[in-house]
Design an enzyme around this catalytic site. Structure first.
Site, PDB file in Angstrom:
ATOM      1  CB  ALA A   1       3.184  10.770   4.039  1.00 18.07           C
ATOM      2  CG  HIS A   2       5.159   6.374   5.107  1.00 21.00           C
ATOM      3  ND1 HIS A   2       6.124   5.920   6.289  1.00 21.00           N
ATOM      4  CD2 HIS A   2       4.308   6.951   6.048  1.00 21.00           C
ATOM      5  CE1 HIS A   2       5.557   6.138   7.371  1.00 21.00           C
ATOM      6  NE2 HIS A   2       4.288   7.023   7.277  1.00 21.00           N
TER       7      HIS A   2
END
Length: 329
Positions: A224-225
């Site tokens: 994920a980011h």
């Protein structure tokens, strides 16, 4: 493919014992299925009986197994047979396929502002966005998307379907509606990174998502980011790492494990498959968070007991308090 044993030793090293350099090898095989034209390897002494019975023309072994291996025929003695096996597979593939391809496949779409090293390879149906940088000897196999501004280092290998730099999952709630938070960071991937098929690495919201040198990601991994994965860590298939988590160097994350967001995992940590990591890990070691596999009947009984744990806890506290009171009297 056919190659003489001496050619293998010349290319990869090792001490050839009990056989001639002219022995012909045409396949790499496990001990139990090896034929008279096979080369095999023994990395675990527990399988010494398999080696003794194997029909392999040559077996790669550690120094401790030298005498036993030599009794059955040719062997190559090296410090780490498993590493030698890995290098042998690379040698074999190079001999089979020749030099790896370079350049851009005609079906790929590459933005004119992207910077791609002359000896990198962009495979069929890949899409490379604006301002992307791809380093020397990196290979994008096929159907890979590298979104705007992302960076990939040297000697990386991306398998089919990888997506680098898709938007992270970021939204703010306003009166029951979700307002998108634009993801303004990018993805920075170091050197010698391998990413398995259909893995996704999201771009950062503000800071970058970072994958350091030597990281290996299996198929279907979700990063994920703003995640930061330290150098030479490995993450097995179907694992997921939530936003802003920081995984240290030399970590090993088992298949289908999940790491919650904003956690820190210490260097050298190992996480067992299917574990759920809900807190930061400050000390390296092997961590497991798996409810033991059991029959469904057993699971139902235990699940019912688990639902009552808070009640049992209160009862125990009352009993302890009563016992302590009785002692004081």
């Amino acid at each position: 493919m056919i190659v003489q044993l001496g050619h293998i030793v010349d290319a990869l090293g090792g001490e050839l014992v009990g056989g001639g350099r002219e022995i012909v090898i045409s396949r790499i095989s496990p001990l139990e299925t090896a034929q008279a034209d096979s080369i095999s390897f023994l990395s675990n002494p527990r399988y010494a009986t398999q080696m003794a019975a194997s029909r392999a023309a040559c077996v790669v072994v550690a120094p401790a197994m030298r005498e036993l291996a030599a009794q059955r025929g040719a062997c190559i003695v090296v410090a780490n047979p498993y590493v030698y096996f890995a290098k042998l597979t690379q040698f074999w593939k190079m001999q089979q396929q020749g030099m790896r391809p370079v350049g851009v496949h005609p079906s790929a779409v590459v933005d004119p502002t992207a910077e791609i090293a002359p000896d990198a390879y962009i495979g069929p149906l890949c899409v490379v966005g604006a301002g992307v940088r791809i380093g020397a000897a990196t290979v994008l196999r096929s159907r890979i998307t590298v979104s705007d501004g992302c960076e990939i280092g040297e000697r990386c290998l991306l398998h089919p379907g990888v997506v680098i730099g898709a938007d992270g999952f970021g939204f703010a709630n306003e009166a029951g509606q979700w307002i998108k938070i634009e993801q303004l960071g990018k993805v920075r991937i170091g050197n010698d990174v391998e990413s398995g098929a259909n893995t996704c690495i999201e771009r950062g919201a503000l800071d970058d998502t970072v994958i350091e040198d030597g990281v290996k990601l299996d198929n279907l991994v979700q990063i994920a980011h703003n995640v930061h994965v330290g150098a030479h860590s490995v993450i097995a298939g179907n694992a997921g790492v939530a936003g802003s988590a920081r995984i240290g160097q030399g970590c090993s994350i088992g298949g289908a494990a999940n790491i919650l967001g904003h956690l820190t995992i210490a260097d050298g940590t190992s996480i067992s498959p299917t574990s759920m990591v809900t807190r930061s890990i400050r000390q390296p070691g092997l961590y497991t968070g798996i409810f033991p596999l059991q029959t469904n009947e057993q699971w139902e009984k235990n699940a019912a007991s688990l639902k009552q744990l808070h009640v049992l806890r209160e009862r125990i506290k009352k009993l302890e308090s009563a016992l302590e009171g009785a002692k004081q009297q």
